[in-house]
Design a protein around this motif. Structure first.
Motif, PDB file in Angstrom:
ATOM      1  N   THR A  30      -2.215  -2.047  -3.431  1.00  0.00           N
ATOM      2  CA  THR A  30      -1.838  -0.896  -2.606  1.00  0.00           C
ATOM      3  C   THR A  30      -0.381  -0.983  -2.177  1.00  0.00           C
ATOM      4  OG1 THR A  30      -4.105  -0.757  -1.779  1.00  0.00           O
ATOM      5  CG2 THR A  30      -2.412   0.391  -0.527  1.00  0.00           C
ATOM      6  N   ALA A  31       0.050  -2.187  -1.803  1.00  0.00           N
ATOM      7  CA  ALA A  31       1.446  -2.375  -1.399  1.00  0.00           C
ATOM      8  C   ALA A  31       2.394  -2.044  -2.545  1.00  0.00           C
ATOM      9  CB  ALA A  31       1.659  -3.810  -0.934  1.00  0.00           C
ATOM     10  N   ALA A  32       2.058  -2.505  -3.747  1.00  0.00           N
ATOM     11  CA  ALA A  32       2.896  -2.204  -4.908  1.00  0.00           C
ATOM     12  C   ALA A  32       2.924  -0.708  -5.189  1.00  0.00           C
ATOM     13  CB  ALA A  32       2.383  -2.967  -6.132  1.00  0.00           C
ATOM     14  N   LEU A  33       1.797  -0.011  -4.960  1.00  0.00           N
ATOM     15  CA  LEU A  33       1.743   1.431  -5.164  1.00  0.00           C
ATOM     16  C   LEU A  33       2.751   2.146  -4.275  1.00  0.00           C
ATOM     17  CD1 LEU A  33       0.402   4.027  -6.265  1.00  0.00           C
ATOM     18  CD2 LEU A  33      -1.279   3.825  -4.413  1.00  0.00           C
ATOM     19  N   PHE A  34       2.819   1.782  -3.000  1.00  0.00           N
ATOM     20  CA  PHE A  34       3.763   2.422  -2.077  1.00  0.00           C
ATOM     21  C   PHE A  34       5.203   2.054  -2.422  1.00  0.00           C
ATOM     22  CE2 PHE A  34       0.045   3.427   0.303  1.00  0.00           C
ATOM     23  CZ  PHE A  34       0.387   4.509   1.097  1.00  0.00           C
ATOM     24  N   LEU A  35       5.419   0.821  -2.816  1.00  0.00           N
ATOM     25  CA  LEU A  35       6.767   0.398  -3.193  1.00  0.00           C
ATOM     26  C   LEU A  35       7.256   1.169  -4.414  1.00  0.00           C
ATOM     27  CD1 LEU A  35       9.025  -1.746  -2.571  1.00  0.00           C
ATOM     28  CD2 LEU A  35       7.974  -3.120  -4.363  1.00  0.00           C
ATOM     29  N   VAL A  36       6.428   1.255  -5.444  1.00  0.00           N
ATOM     30  CA  VAL A  36       6.802   1.961  -6.672  1.00  0.00           C
ATOM     31  C   VAL A  36       6.955   3.449  -6.405  1.00  0.00           C
ATOM     32  CG1 VAL A  36       6.036   2.579  -8.994  1.00  0.00           C
ATOM     33  CG2 VAL A  36       5.768   0.229  -8.179  1.00  0.00           C
ATOM     34  N   ALA A  83       4.020   2.775   5.428  1.00  0.00           N
ATOM     35  CA  ALA A  83       5.147   3.688   5.612  1.00  0.00           C
ATOM     36  C   ALA A  83       6.477   2.960   5.423  1.00  0.00           C
ATOM     37  CB  ALA A  83       5.089   4.330   6.999  1.00  0.00           C
ATOM     38  N   ALA A  84       6.567   1.732   5.958  1.00  0.00           N
ATOM     39  CA  ALA A  84       7.800   0.952   5.801  1.00  0.00           C
ATOM     40  C   ALA A  84       8.028   0.562   4.346  1.00  0.00           C
ATOM     41  CB  ALA A  84       7.738  -0.304   6.679  1.00  0.00           C
ATOM     42  N   LEU A  85       6.958   0.248   3.612  1.00  0.00           N
ATOM     43  CA  LEU A  85       7.099  -0.076   2.191  1.00  0.00           C
ATOM     44  C   LEU A  85       7.569   1.133   1.398  1.00  0.00           C
ATOM     45  CD1 LEU A  85       3.963  -2.322   1.595  1.00  0.00           C
ATOM     46  CD2 LEU A  85       6.332  -3.000   1.239  1.00  0.00           C
ATOM     47  N   LYS A 125       6.509 -12.782  -0.556  1.00  0.00           N
ATOM     48  CA  LYS A 125       7.444 -12.154   0.378  1.00  0.00           C
ATOM     49  C   LYS A 125       6.982 -10.720   0.578  1.00  0.00           C
ATOM     50  CE  LYS A 125       9.213 -16.047  -0.400  1.00  0.00           C
ATOM     51  NZ  LYS A 125       8.798 -17.133   0.496  1.00  0.00           N
ATOM     52  N   GLY A 126       6.662 -10.368   1.802  1.00  0.00           N
ATOM     53  CA  GLY A 126       6.065  -9.068   2.024  1.00  0.00           C
ATOM     54  C   GLY A 126       6.666  -8.324   3.184  1.00  0.00           C
ATOM     55  N   PHE A 127       5.785  -7.857   4.071  1.00  0.00           N
ATOM     56  CA  PHE A 127       6.192  -6.873   5.046  1.00  0.00           C
ATOM     57  C   PHE A 127       7.274  -7.356   6.005  1.00  0.00           C
ATOM     58  CE2 PHE A 127       5.820  -4.877   9.172  1.00  0.00           C
ATOM     59  CZ  PHE A 127       6.124  -3.576   8.819  1.00  0.00           C
ATOM     60  N   ALA A 128       7.105  -8.555   6.574  1.00  0.00           N
ATOM     61  CA  ALA A 128       8.103  -9.040   7.530  1.00  0.00           C
ATOM     62  C   ALA A 128       9.484  -9.118   6.879  1.00  0.00           C
ATOM     63  CB  ALA A 128       7.693 -10.407   8.062  1.00  0.00           C
ATOM     64  N   SER A 129       9.536  -9.615   5.651  1.00  0.00           N
ATOM     65  CA  SER A 129      10.816  -9.693   4.944  1.00  0.00           C
ATOM     66  C   SER A 129      11.397  -8.303   4.688  1.00  0.00           C
ATOM     67  CB  SER A 129      10.628 -10.442   3.613  1.00  0.00           C
ATOM     68  OG  SER A 129      10.206 -11.770   3.839  1.00  0.00           O
ATOM     69  N   VAL A 130      10.520  -7.336   4.406  1.00  0.00           N
ATOM     70  CA  VAL A 130      10.970  -5.950   4.210  1.00  0.00           C
ATOM     71  C   VAL A 130      11.675  -5.448   5.463  1.00  0.00           C
ATOM     72  CG1 VAL A 130      10.156  -3.557   4.003  1.00  0.00           C
ATOM     73  CG2 VAL A 130       9.280  -5.302   2.463  1.00  0.00           C
ATOM     74  N   VAL A 131      11.022  -5.622   6.620  1.00  0.00           N
ATOM     75  CA  VAL A 131      11.587  -5.102   7.869  1.00  0.00           C
ATOM     76  C   VAL A 131      12.833  -5.876   8.278  1.00  0.00           C
ATOM     77  CG1 VAL A 131      11.129  -4.651  10.300  1.00  0.00           C
ATOM     78  CG2 VAL A 131       9.353  -4.247   8.610  1.00  0.00           C
ATOM     79  N   TYR A 132      12.833  -7.197   8.123  1.00  0.00           N
ATOM     80  CA  TYR A 132      14.040  -7.963   8.426  1.00  0.00           C
ATOM     81  C   TYR A 132      15.201  -7.502   7.538  1.00  0.00           C
ATOM     82  CZ  TYR A 132      10.926 -11.204  10.912  1.00  0.00           C
ATOM     83  OH  TYR A 132      10.009 -11.767  11.762  1.00  0.00           O
ATOM     84  N   THR A 169      14.173  -9.873  -4.563  1.00  0.00           N
ATOM     85  CA  THR A 169      13.209 -10.963  -4.390  1.00  0.00           C
ATOM     86  C   THR A 169      11.863 -10.422  -3.941  1.00  0.00           C
ATOM     87  OG1 THR A 169      15.030 -12.443  -3.763  1.00  0.00           O
ATOM     88  CG2 THR A 169      12.794 -13.181  -3.264  1.00  0.00           C
ATOM     89  N   ILE A 170      11.870  -9.472  -3.002  1.00  0.00           N
ATOM     90  CA  ILE A 170      10.616  -8.892  -2.512  1.00  0.00           C
ATOM     91  C   ILE A 170       9.933  -8.088  -3.606  1.00  0.00           C
ATOM     92  CG2 ILE A 170       9.619  -7.236  -0.884  1.00  0.00           C
ATOM     93  CD1 ILE A 170      11.801  -8.073   1.102  1.00  0.00           C
ATOM     94  N   VAL A 171      10.704  -7.300  -4.352  1.00  0.00           N
ATOM     95  CA  VAL A 171      10.128  -6.518  -5.450  1.00  0.00           C
ATOM     96  C   VAL A 171       9.446  -7.439  -6.454  1.00  0.00           C
ATOM     97  CG1 VAL A 171      10.690  -5.099  -7.457  1.00  0.00           C
ATOM     98  CG2 VAL A 171      11.673  -4.547  -5.238  1.00  0.00           C
ATOM     99  N   LEU A 172      10.149  -8.495  -6.849  1.00  0.00           N
ATOM    100  CA  LEU A 172       9.585  -9.440  -7.810  1.00  0.00           C
ATOM    101  C   LEU A 172       8.344 -10.121  -7.239  1.00  0.00           C
ATOM    102  CD1 LEU A 172      10.314 -10.396 -10.665  1.00  0.00           C
ATOM    103  CD2 LEU A 172      11.548 -12.309  -9.633  1.00  0.00           C
ATOM    104  N   SER A 173       8.397 -10.470  -5.958  1.00  0.00           N
ATOM    105  CA  SER A 173       7.272 -11.139  -5.320  1.00  0.00           C
ATOM    106  C   SER A 173       6.046 -10.228  -5.252  1.00  0.00           C
ATOM    107  CB  SER A 173       7.660 -11.588  -3.907  1.00  0.00           C
ATOM    108  OG  SER A 173       6.562 -12.160  -3.244  1.00  0.00           O
ATOM    109  N   ILE A 174       6.241  -8.981  -4.855  1.00  0.00           N
ATOM    110  CA  ILE A 174       5.114  -8.047  -4.751  1.00  0.00           C
ATOM    111  C   ILE A 174       4.452  -7.863  -6.105  1.00  0.00           C
ATOM    112  CG2 ILE A 174       4.520  -5.614  -4.370  1.00  0.00           C
ATOM    113  CD1 ILE A 174       6.461  -5.590  -2.044  1.00  0.00           C
TER     114      ILE A 174
END
Length: 414
Positions: free
Chosen positions: A29-35, A275-277, A335-342, A364-369
């Motif tokens: 689901t996280a990857a879906l919102f990112l993409v 929403a943040a993703l 690497k996920g949400f906290a890293s995104v917001v930071y 890095t976050i994209v690759l990690s997700i």
């Protein structure tokens, strides 16, 4: 804003409809919102036009991180921390700072960033996200101590990494703007608000004059969180440390408030996360992915396959974990949400290296997700001794399975 709300609603509906499939497969689901954010952002289709300078971006990042840290802290009262501290303590006390330092070394020597900016990147990428290890944490065939380790570690390390992010960001802003006394006051005030407000609210409800009805019980912790947020804003205390401290305080002193809010709070935090993703994905463009160059992509790979594995290997020497368990812990440092917001906070901070730091964090976050969300089920199956014996496995495999009691004999008995 209307375009963003429409897109978010559509992607959310699609995520809900696919959630059962995603739970059983490598879909995320996280990857879906990112993409979706990447494809619909200015860099590709231009449906959603978002800039890091937009006030709404900063507000969303702030509220999202507050909600997530509040709910993360609420999972971990002091009793749970005391009873399950041995292995998570190694990951947090040794693994997190070692990951930070190794990542910073890569940013400094491979990319050429200054030490403060490198340490800032290390702090941003040190926390892990439990979302991308869901199949591992939720699989009952995975050893309980491993599931507990990953769950406790990922629940706490967002909050532990936060002071490092704030300090390195303040230093990167320039010595003329850095006042350590003010920064310390901001952090300390945040912790004070996060402890005092929930404790007072819970003690007040425990008096004979007050009692929450069943209908309103889930709103109790929400009201506490909103009051912590409001007081943090008014006093300029650090909102994020206040949120994390408030969650732990509720979990420690308000068992009933914690239980009634748990499901409701996780849904709120999940909405903010998604929403943040989506916003994060919209800020990533093909130009950004290309601008980091081969060194940037190499740094991202090494941050995932070298920094945490080495840190975890050192941290768990003599711990009693099996090689398989250590490998699972080492790999699942997503690497996920906290890293995104930071990363969003740094991008809007105005420091000289903001764009370069954000670019490295982003790739890095994209690759990690993409990697971690597609391998959690695969790694979980390492521990699945209950699987059916395939037909091609041969007679020897069937005999071994029968001896373990996994396959019935000819008379139907196990």
């Amino acid at each position: 804003m209307s375009a963003f709300l429409t897109v978010f609603a559509c992607v959310l509906l699609l995520a809900v409809l696919l959630s059962s499939l995603a739970h059983r497969t490598i879909l995320s689901t996280a990857a879906l919102f990112l993409v979706a954010g990447f494809m619909l952002g200015d860099g590709v289709l231009g449906v959603v036009s978002i800039s890091a300078a937009d006030e709404a971006v900063g507000m969303l990042a702030e509220l999202a991180l507050f909600a997530v840290l509040f709910t993360d802290g609420m999972r971990l009262g002091w009793a749970e921390l005391r009873s399950a501290w041995r292995l998570p303590g190694r990951a947090l006390g040794w693994g997190l700072p070692l990951t930070l330092v190794i990542t910073a070394l890569g940013a400094h020597y491979l990319i050429g960033l200054g030490w403060i900016e490198s340490l800032l990147i290390g702090a941003i990428l040190a926390p892990t996200d439990p979302v991308f290890a869901a199949a591992l944490v939720g699989n009952e065939k995975v050893p309980p101590r491993l599931r507990q380790l990953l769950n406790v570690e990922s629940g706490i390390n967002d909050g532990l990494a936060l002071p490092f992010v704030m300090v390195f960001l303040a230093v990167a802003a320039g010595s003329a703007d850095l006042h350590l006394g003010e920064l310390g006051l901001e952090l300390g005030l945040g912790v004070l608000i996060g402890v005092a407000v929930p404790w007072a609210a819970i003690k007040l409800e425990q008096t004979r004059w007050f009692s929450a009805s069943t209908q309103y019980e889930p709103l109790n912790a929400l009201a506490i969180g909103l009051l912590v947020l409001a007081l943090g804003k008014a006093t300029h205390g650090n909102l994020f440390l206040a949120a994390f401290a408030a969650g732990i305080t509720v979990a420690t002193f308000g068992r009933r408030q914690r239980e009634s809010f748990e499901h409701f709070g996780e849904l709120i935090a999940e909405l903010f996360k998604l929403a943040a993703l989506l916003v994060f994905g919209a800020l990533i463009t093909p130009a950004l992915l290309g601008a980091v160059g081969w060194r940037g992509w190499l740094f991202a790979v090494l941050a995932l396959v070298l920094a945490r594995p080495v840190a975890i290997w050192i941290s768990f020497l003599g711990s009693g974990l099996s090689v398989r368990e250590q490998a699972a812990v080492a790999w699942f440092g997503p690497k996920g949400f906290a890293s995104v917001v930071y990363g969003l906070i740094v991008l809007g901070s105005g420091i000289a290296a903001a764009d370069e730091v954000f670019q490295l964090v982003a790739v890095t976050i994209v690759l990690s997700i993409l990697l971690h969300s597609s391998t959690d089920i695969v790694v979980a199956r390492w521990f699945d001794d209950e699987r059916e014996v395939p037909a091609w496995y041969g007679a020897a495999g069937r005999v071994r399975a029968r001896l373990r009691g996994k396959e019935p004999d000819g008379d139907g008995s196990p």
